[in-house]
Design a protein around this motif. Structure first.
Motif, PDB file in Angstrom:
ATOM      1  N   GLU A 235       2.153   9.486  -5.747  1.00 47.64           N
ATOM      2  CA  GLU A 235       2.905  10.869  -5.357  1.00 47.64           C
ATOM      3  C   GLU A 235       3.736  11.095  -6.570  1.00 47.64           C
ATOM      4  O   GLU A 235       3.642  12.400  -6.955  1.00 47.64           O
ATOM      5  CB  GLU A 235       3.774  10.689  -4.197  1.00 47.64           C
ATOM      6  CG  GLU A 235       4.399  12.016  -3.943  1.00 47.64           C
ATOM      7  CD  GLU A 235       5.182  11.813  -2.649  1.00 47.64           C
ATOM      8  OE1 GLU A 235       4.324  12.098  -1.513  1.00 47.64           O
ATOM      9  OE2 GLU A 235       6.558  11.641  -2.627  1.00 47.64           O
TER      10      GLU A 235
ATOM     11  N   ALA B 188      -8.083  11.804  -3.101  1.00 46.75           N
ATOM     12  CA  ALA B 188      -8.048  11.875  -1.846  1.00 46.75           C
ATOM     13  C   ALA B 188      -6.642  12.277  -1.431  1.00 46.75           C
ATOM     14  O   ALA B 188      -6.421  13.042  -0.456  1.00 46.75           O
ATOM     15  CB  ALA B 188      -8.421  10.625  -1.024  1.00 46.75           C
ATOM     16  N   GLN B 189      -5.637  11.842  -2.322  1.00 41.27           N
ATOM     17  CA  GLN B 189      -4.264  12.002  -1.954  1.00 41.27           C
ATOM     18  C   GLN B 189      -3.979  13.446  -2.292  1.00 41.27           C
ATOM     19  O   GLN B 189      -3.233  14.210  -1.702  1.00 41.27           O
ATOM     20  CB  GLN B 189      -3.056  10.971  -2.556  1.00 41.27           C
ATOM     21  CG  GLN B 189      -1.990  11.168  -2.115  1.00 41.27           C
ATOM     22  CD  GLN B 189      -0.884   9.897  -2.491  1.00 41.27           C
ATOM     23  OE1 GLN B 189      -1.647   8.745  -2.513  1.00 41.27           O
ATOM     24  NE2 GLN B 189       0.192  10.157  -2.762  1.00 41.27           N
TER      25      GLN B 189
ATOM     26  N   SER C 242       0.864  -1.371  -0.013  1.00 43.07           N
ATOM     27  CA  SER C 242       0.107   0.038   0.095  1.00 43.07           C
ATOM     28  C   SER C 242       0.853   1.320   0.180  1.00 43.07           C
ATOM     29  O   SER C 242       0.571   2.092  -0.512  1.00 43.07           O
ATOM     30  CB  SER C 242      -0.839   0.111   1.148  1.00 43.07           C
ATOM     31  OG  SER C 242      -0.113   0.195   2.441  1.00 43.07           O
ATOM     32  N   LEU C 243       2.010   1.098   0.800  1.00 42.89           N
ATOM     33  CA  LEU C 243       2.764   2.255   0.644  1.00 42.89           C
ATOM     34  C   LEU C 243       3.433   2.625  -0.625  1.00 42.89           C
ATOM     35  O   LEU C 243       3.838   3.700  -1.054  1.00 42.89           O
ATOM     36  CB  LEU C 243       3.983   2.308   1.837  1.00 42.89           C
ATOM     37  CG  LEU C 243       3.399   2.339   3.225  1.00 42.89           C
ATOM     38  CD1 LEU C 243       4.476   2.449   4.314  1.00 42.89           C
ATOM     39  CD2 LEU C 243       2.221   3.390   3.520  1.00 42.89           C
TER      40      LEU C 243
ATOM     41  N   GLU D  29       2.115   1.721  -3.378  1.00 41.91           N
ATOM     42  CA  GLU D  29       1.009   2.572  -4.179  1.00 41.91           C
ATOM     43  C   GLU D  29       1.050   3.966  -4.072  1.00 41.91           C
ATOM     44  O   GLU D  29       0.997   4.560  -4.950  1.00 41.91           O
ATOM     45  CB  GLU D  29      -0.293   1.817  -4.046  1.00 41.91           C
ATOM     46  CG  GLU D  29      -1.524   2.284  -4.787  1.00 41.91           C
ATOM     47  CD  GLU D  29      -2.831   1.731  -4.219  1.00 41.91           C
ATOM     48  OE1 GLU D  29      -3.323   1.146  -5.214  1.00 41.91           O
ATOM     49  OE2 GLU D  29      -3.244   1.940  -3.409  1.00 41.91           O
ATOM     50  N   LEU D  30       1.181   4.209  -2.714  1.00 40.90           N
ATOM     51  CA  LEU D  30       1.134   5.798  -2.099  1.00 40.90           C
ATOM     52  C   LEU D  30       2.198   6.487  -2.995  1.00 40.90           C
ATOM     53  O   LEU D  30       1.958   7.771  -3.472  1.00 40.90           O
ATOM     54  CB  LEU D  30       1.152   5.811  -0.707  1.00 40.90           C
ATOM     55  CG  LEU D  30       0.894   7.103  -0.056  1.00 40.90           C
ATOM     56  CD1 LEU D  30      -0.732   7.019   0.278  1.00 40.90           C
ATOM     57  CD2 LEU D  30       1.499   7.207   1.354  1.00 40.90           C
ATOM     58  N   LEU D  31       3.481   5.856  -3.005  1.00 40.33           N
ATOM     59  CA  LEU D  31       4.465   6.423  -3.584  1.00 40.33           C
ATOM     60  C   LEU D  31       4.453   6.685  -5.123  1.00 40.33           C
ATOM     61  O   LEU D  31       4.695   7.520  -5.889  1.00 40.33           O
ATOM     62  CB  LEU D  31       5.794   5.512  -3.414  1.00 40.33           C
ATOM     63  CG  LEU D  31       7.032   6.139  -3.899  1.00 40.33           C
ATOM     64  CD1 LEU D  31       7.626   7.440  -3.094  1.00 40.33           C
ATOM     65  CD2 LEU D  31       8.199   5.008  -3.295  1.00 40.33           C
TER      66      LEU D  31
ATOM     67  N   GLN E  17      -9.950   7.186  -6.879  1.00 40.21           N
ATOM     68  CA  GLN E  17     -10.509   7.730  -5.596  1.00 40.21           C
ATOM     69  C   GLN E  17      -9.363   7.980  -4.718  1.00 40.21           C
ATOM     70  O   GLN E  17      -9.110   8.946  -4.053  1.00 40.21           O
ATOM     71  CB  GLN E  17     -11.518   6.835  -5.001  1.00 40.21           C
ATOM     72  CG  GLN E  17     -13.008   6.923  -5.345  1.00 40.21           C
ATOM     73  CD  GLN E  17     -13.816   5.912  -4.790  1.00 40.21           C
ATOM     74  OE1 GLN E  17     -13.608   5.234  -3.772  1.00 40.21           O
ATOM     75  NE2 GLN E  17     -15.060   5.713  -5.285  1.00 40.21           N
ATOM     76  N   LYS E  18      -8.392   7.159  -4.732  1.00 42.47           N
ATOM     77  CA  LYS E  18      -7.323   7.442  -3.932  1.00 42.47           C
ATOM     78  C   LYS E  18      -6.376   8.429  -4.298  1.00 42.47           C
ATOM     79  O   LYS E  18      -5.853   9.360  -3.568  1.00 42.47           O
ATOM     80  CB  LYS E  18      -6.324   5.994  -3.754  1.00 42.47           C
ATOM     81  CG  LYS E  18      -6.871   4.999  -2.805  1.00 42.47           C
ATOM     82  CD  LYS E  18      -6.084   3.718  -3.011  1.00 42.47           C
ATOM     83  CE  LYS E  18      -6.547   2.643  -2.352  1.00 42.47           C
ATOM     84  NZ  LYS E  18      -5.671   1.271  -2.503  1.00 42.47           N
TER      85      LYS E  18
ATOM     86  N   GLU F  48      -6.133  15.814  -2.256  1.00 41.38           N
ATOM     87  CA  GLU F  48      -6.671  16.636  -1.161  1.00 41.38           C
ATOM     88  C   GLU F  48      -5.367  16.666   0.062  1.00 41.38           C
ATOM     89  O   GLU F  48      -5.649  17.727   0.895  1.00 41.38           O
ATOM     90  CB  GLU F  48      -8.130  16.141  -0.679  1.00 41.38           C
ATOM     91  CG  GLU F  48      -8.590  16.668   0.457  1.00 41.38           C
ATOM     92  CD  GLU F  48      -9.628  17.917  -0.107  1.00 41.38           C
ATOM     93  OE1 GLU F  48     -10.089  18.668   0.862  1.00 41.38           O
ATOM     94  OE2 GLU F  48      -9.696  18.072  -1.251  1.00 41.38           O
ATOM     95  N   ALA F  49      -5.008  15.675   0.325  1.00 40.55           N
ATOM     96  CA  ALA F  49      -4.226  15.560   1.377  1.00 40.55           C
ATOM     97  C   ALA F  49      -2.903  16.522   1.393  1.00 40.55           C
ATOM     98  O   ALA F  49      -2.720  17.008   2.379  1.00 40.55           O
ATOM     99  CB  ALA F  49      -3.546  14.066   1.389  1.00 40.55           C
ATOM    100  N   TYR F  50      -2.520  16.523   0.273  1.00 33.55           N
ATOM    101  CA  TYR F  50      -1.504  17.512  -0.190  1.00 33.55           C
ATOM    102  C   TYR F  50      -1.837  18.858   0.177  1.00 33.55           C
ATOM    103  O   TYR F  50      -1.225  19.763   0.551  1.00 33.55           O
ATOM    104  CB  TYR F  50      -0.564  17.444  -1.272  1.00 33.55           C
ATOM    105  CG  TYR F  50       0.023  16.211  -1.737  1.00 33.55           C
ATOM    106  CD1 TYR F  50       0.922  15.839  -0.811  1.00 33.55           C
ATOM    107  CD2 TYR F  50      -0.288  15.262  -2.862  1.00 33.55           C
ATOM    108  CE1 TYR F  50       1.753  14.498  -1.253  1.00 33.55           C
ATOM    109  CE2 TYR F  50       0.195  14.063  -3.114  1.00 33.55           C
ATOM    110  CZ  TYR F  50       1.307  13.794  -2.462  1.00 33.55           C
ATOM    111  OH  TYR F  50       1.915  12.557  -2.404  1.00 33.55           O
ATOM    112  N   GLN F  51      -3.020  19.227  -0.194  1.00 31.50           N
ATOM    113  CA  GLN F  51      -3.512  20.381  -0.048  1.00 31.50           C
ATOM    114  C   GLN F  51      -3.817  20.785   1.339  1.00 31.50           C
ATOM    115  O   GLN F  51      -3.419  21.841   1.856  1.00 31.50           O
ATOM    116  CB  GLN F  51      -4.926  20.790  -0.800  1.00 31.50           C
ATOM    117  CG  GLN F  51      -4.771  20.799  -2.437  1.00 31.50           C
ATOM    118  CD  GLN F  51      -6.115  20.925  -3.059  1.00 31.50           C
ATOM    119  OE1 GLN F  51      -6.957  20.831  -2.479  1.00 31.50           O
ATOM    120  NE2 GLN F  51      -6.066  20.764  -4.309  1.00 31.50           N
ATOM    121  N   LEU F  52      -4.270  19.705   1.962  1.00 32.56           N
ATOM    122  CA  LEU F  52      -4.287  20.055   3.842  1.00 32.56           C
ATOM    123  C   LEU F  52      -3.202  20.273   4.291  1.00 32.56           C
ATOM    124  O   LEU F  52      -3.158  21.090   5.156  1.00 32.56           O
ATOM    125  CB  LEU F  52      -4.918  18.659   4.227  1.00 32.56           C
ATOM    126  CG  LEU F  52      -6.707  18.717   3.867  1.00 32.56           C
ATOM    127  CD1 LEU F  52      -7.011  17.455   4.225  1.00 32.56           C
ATOM    128  CD2 LEU F  52      -7.520  19.618   4.805  1.00 32.56           C
TER     129      LEU F  52
END
Lengths: 179, 90
Positions: free
Chosen positions: B12, B43-44, B4-5, B7-9, B39-40, B46-50
């Protein structure tokens, strides 16, 4: 200014911001006063200018040659943009911050930010260091007490995953009644 | 790192445009057919914006603290007076 290395810790930033305050705030305040603004207007315009300036220098590989001129330029621009019709309307503090795109205007964003600030402060601090302050992996590992850069990188992605999953989860939870 | 990490990378790299062209193409093709990944990605983003909003809030809090010190601590009296004088309306 020797960027990057000198703005890693809160203390280093504090020294830098105090210097900026002493050097540039008098000129900004004089300008805002001449234009009919208040002390609080000057404070808000100056602080917004410093935030824009900070984001510029922290991102740039080359340093800004004349920070006073640059900051004054931003301050004048912000003032003209936001308060040119000030005589006709009461100062709305919300307006001042509008130049920041996405600045907590959406209820969902506000709620998410509040949640993340309270439920995951350490993660947010870590992510801020990486993505906002552009601190190197090596420095983040040192500042946050990780044994290696690899550990810091893994933790960064775990935190990002946590924020991303919170966004997904809360978006679904709130969307029915918010937007 | 676990899957999962990774995939996150990958997301990114896609969002920050750090991919080599071949990988970018492959990621985009996968994105077209994988709604969960879509969707991920959203959401990711949006996470950077937050994180950026959080950073700005923290910075503003640091500036507010400095402002308070400069205008209340007697060590900075002459500086504070010089500024305050500018806003005395006769």
């Amino acid at each position: 200014m020797e960027q990057q290395e000198s703005l890693i810790t809160t203390q280093q930033r504090e020294t830098f911001f105090i210097t900026l305050y002493k050097r540039v705030f008098p000129s900004v305040a004089k300008y805002i006063s001449r234009k009919g603004g208040t002390f609080d207007d000057a404070k808000d315009v100056f602080q917004d200018s410093v935030i824009i300036y900070y984001e510029k220098v922290i991102n740039a590989s080359n340093n800004c040659k004349n920070e006073q001129a640059y900051l004054m330029g931003i301050a004048k621009h912000l003032w003209l943009k936001k308060f040119s019709n000030k005589q006709e309307q009461h100062l709305d503090k919300e307006q001042l911050h509008n130049f920041f795109v996405n600045e907590t205007k959406k209820p969902l964003t506000r709620k998410l930010l509040y949640y993340l600030e309270t439920a995951g402060e350490r993660c947010m601090r870590l992510l801020m260091a990486f993505y906002y302050d552009h601190t190197s992996l090596q420095d983040v590992a040192r500042l946050f007490g990780y044994s290696s850069e690899h550990s810091a990188a893994v933790q960064k992605y775990k935190c990002l995953e946590k924020v991303r999953d919170t966004v997904k989860e809360k978006s679904l939870h709130y969307e029915d009644f918010l937007e | 790192m676990r899957t999962s990490l990774n995939e996150l990378l990958a997301i990114e790299k896609h969002l920050l445009k750090n991919n080599i062209p071949e990988k970018q193409l492959l990621f985009e093709a996968n994105l077209l057919i994988n709604s969960e990944l879509q969707q991920k990605v959203i959401a990711q983003q949006e996470a950077y914006q937050l994180i950026q909003l959080y950073g700005r809030r923290q910075l503003r809090a640091e500036l507010d603290k400095i402002h308070h010190t400069l205008f209340t601590n007697s060590i900075h009296n002459s500086f504070a007076l010089k500024i305050k004088k500018l806003f005395i309306r006769l």
